[in-house]
Design a protein around this motif. Structure first.
Motif, short mmCIF file in Angstrom:
data_model
loop_
_atom_site.label_atom_id
_atom_site.label_comp_id
_atom_site.label_asym_id
_atom_site.label_seq_id
_atom_site.Cartn_x
_atom_site.Cartn_y
_atom_site.Cartn_z
N VAL A 1 7.73 15.66 35.21
CA VAL A 1 6.66 15.29 34.30
C VAL A 1 7.01 13.95 33.65
O VAL A 1 6.17 13.08 33.48
N ARG B 1 3.65 23.38 26.40
CA ARG B 1 3.64 22.52 25.22
C ARG B 1 2.98 23.23 24.04
O ARG B 1 2.20 24.16 24.21
N PRO C 1 3.65 20.92 30.96
CA PRO C 1 2.38 20.91 30.21
C PRO C 1 1.90 22.29 29.74
O PRO C 1 1.42 22.42 28.61
#
Length: 146
Positions: A22, A88, A85
């Motif tokens: 990422v 998060r 992601p």
């Protein structure tokens, strides 16, 4: 409940790769694993992570190493910190930074530091670093070669 942060040994580097991709999407998984294990780890790079379920990728990872300089003396330098992601917003990076501070103290470091890219996509990360009492201590200049 605070998530458990575990050391990610060389034989398990692959669990850290998805989160690190990422941050560094230019690397495919095999190349990233090879670089970590053959170039970074021999130079003191360590990986820790939050692994929600054994056999699955780490939700959040941090790569770091010890450094010595005239400026900071012995310090813990956070090279990479990234969260997948889907994970998060759970405070994982914050827990990683708390862990890093304790590890730096345990290792008798004088400072804890990191570099962070610039741009609007980095605003959340910068807010977290400032909230954890990191301050902008210098400008980091880079001259790419070749």
């Amino acid at each position: 409940m605070r998530p458990t942060i575990v050391e990610i040994p060389e034989q398990n580097t692959a669990v850290a790769v998805p989160a690190l991709q990422v941050l560094w999407p230019k690397y495919d998984a095999a190349e990233m694993g090879r670089i970590i294990d053959t170039m970074l780890r021999p130079n003191g790079y360590r990986l820790v992570g939050i692994v929600p379920k054994e056999g699955e990728p780490a939700a959040c990872v941090m790569g770091f190493r010890l450094q010595h300089s005239l400026w900071l003396g012995k310090s813990l330098y956070i090279v990479d910190i990234a969260t997948l992601p889907d994970w998060r917003g759970r405070g994982y990076a914050s827990h990683m930074l708390d862990w890093a501070a304790k590890e730096a103290e345990r290792l008798d470091c004088n400072a804890l530091h990191l570099d962070s890219g610039v741009g609007p996509d980095r605003s959340d990360a910068h807010r977290l670093y400032m909230a954890k009492r990191y301050r902008i201590g210098c400008h980091h200049f880079v001259r790419k070669l070749g």
